[in-house]
Write a protein that holds these residues in place. Structure first.
Motif, PDB file in Angstrom:
ATOM      1  N   GLY A  88      45.562 135.120 -99.189  1.00  0.00           N
ATOM      2  CA  GLY A  88      47.016 135.037 -99.325  1.00  0.00           C
ATOM      3  C   GLY A  88      47.620 135.717-100.512  1.00  0.00           C
ATOM      4  O   GLY A  88      48.825 135.565-100.768  1.00  0.00           O
ATOM      5  N   ALA A  89      46.849 136.499-101.264  1.00  0.00           N
ATOM      6  CA  ALA A  89      47.360 137.139-102.480  1.00  0.00           C
ATOM      7  C   ALA A  89      47.816 138.569-102.211  1.00  0.00           C
ATOM      8  O   ALA A  89      47.244 139.279-101.372  1.00  0.00           O
ATOM      9  N   ASP A  90      48.839 139.004-102.938  1.00  0.00           N
ATOM     10  CA  ASP A  90      49.185 140.413-103.025  1.00  0.00           C
ATOM     11  C   ASP A  90      48.297 141.032-104.104  1.00  0.00           C
ATOM     12  O   ASP A  90      47.915 140.352-105.066  1.00  0.00           O
ATOM     13  N   VAL A  91      47.997 142.322-103.956  1.00  0.00           N
ATOM     14  CA  VAL A  91      46.962 142.921-104.790  1.00  0.00           C
ATOM     15  C   VAL A  91      47.409 144.256-105.357  1.00  0.00           C
ATOM     16  O   VAL A  91      47.896 145.121-104.619  1.00  0.00           O
ATOM     17  N   ALA A  92      47.233 144.416-106.667  1.00  0.00           N
ATOM     18  CA  ALA A  92      47.369 145.714-107.334  1.00  0.00           C
ATOM     19  C   ALA A  92      45.968 146.223-107.641  1.00  0.00           C
ATOM     20  O   ALA A  92      45.124 145.475-108.144  1.00  0.00           O
TER      21      ALA A  92
END
Length: 294
Positions: free
Chosen positions: A72-76
């Motif tokens: 569920g995380a957004d990732v850079a």
């Protein structure tokens, strides 16, 4: 996930160009690493968090990015510009998981690029909840210290230690209580191979840095831990080791095989999640049975 029997059939006696060189990409490997593409199932442990992963284009970094996205995380993702092919594939996997992804190419051995990476992540994704310092460089020298040039030593130190220090420093103003920093150490930190003397030295430094920073940030509610992988099959291995060592890679473990990136990513998920809310200053070993002393 690759089975033990499949792993024993792996043709690992291959070589790739040095990291950052043309052709040193995951797709060039005859035996493809398992990043969890077909096996990793998320359970919402990192819902709506933002993770910044250095060295996130391939290997362990890709597996962590995929697992975080499915949790569920957004990732850079930070990576060398020369490794854009790998980074684009990792970005595809994150998007397939329904999460946002930010690709930031740049050389983190330069302090200004570390600041720019943090600034871009905050601006585009809204903050930083989890910082994963995974970027690393190694180059095996069978002659040991006599073959390690000052140029190589400088690159290893700046990639593995300086960049990690700068990333923590630049990200810290954006971290909140409950945030997490996870550093990638290695079994080499406690069992250094002569051919990887400079690399092993940095990985031992990462352990000490992790424990010291954990103590320093505990009052702020920020946890700092490390993962110490053993021999894991990634593009870095055939790009930095002689072919004969690659062919035997992982056989020295009690499990008798190299691990896969997907088998390491779960440790990062645990340390990033609330499951590890009372865990800081620790080193989680994922080594196939090789000992990593506390």
């Amino acid at each position: 996930m690759t089975s033990e029997a499949d792993q024993q059939d792996t043709d690992q006696g291959e070589q790739l160009p040095a990291p950052g060189s043309p052709g040193s990409v995951t797709s060039a490997l005859r035996q493809q690493p398992d990043h969890g593409e077909e096996s990793y199932v998320g359970h919402g442990r990192l819902t709506d968090q933002v993770a910044l992963i250095t060295g996130g284009d391939s290997g362990i970094g890709r597996a962590v990015a995929l697992a975080f996205a499915r949790e569920g995380a957004d990732v850079a993702i930070a990576y060398l510009a020369e490794e854009d092919e790998d980074a684009q594939e990792t970005a595809r996997l994150v998007r397939e998981a329904g999460r946002r992804v930010l690709l930031v190419p740049g050389d983190l051995t330069q302090e200004d690029n570390c600041q720019a990476l943090v600034d871009a992540t905050v601006a585009e994704l809204g903050g930083i909840d989890v910082l994963v310092n995974n970027a690393a460089y190694q180059m095996a020298q069978t002659g040991g210290i006599a073959d390690i040039t000052t140029e190589q030593l400088d690159r290893v130190m700046r990639t593995n230690l300086y960049a990690l220090f700068w990333m923590c420093l630049k990200a810290l103003p954006h971290l909140r209580p409950g945030s997490s920093i996870i550093n990638t150490s290695s079994v080499q930190a406690s069992s250094p191979a002569p051919a990887l003397l400079d690399y092993a030295t940095t990985k031992a430094g990462i352990v000490n840095f992790t424990r010291g920073l954990a103590t320093s940030l505990a009052e702020q509610g920020i946890r700092v831990n490390a993962v110490a992988p053993g021999p894991i099959w990634t593009p870095l291995i055939p790009a930095t080791m002689p072919a004969e060592q690659v062919a035997e890679f992982g056989e020295q473990t009690p499990m008798g095989r190299a691990g896969q990136p997907a088998e390491v990513a779960t440790a990062f998920v645990y340390l990033a999640s609330s499951d590890a809310s009372y865990v800081t200053g620790e080193v989680v070993a994922v080594t196939g049975g090789l000992p990593v002393p506390a």
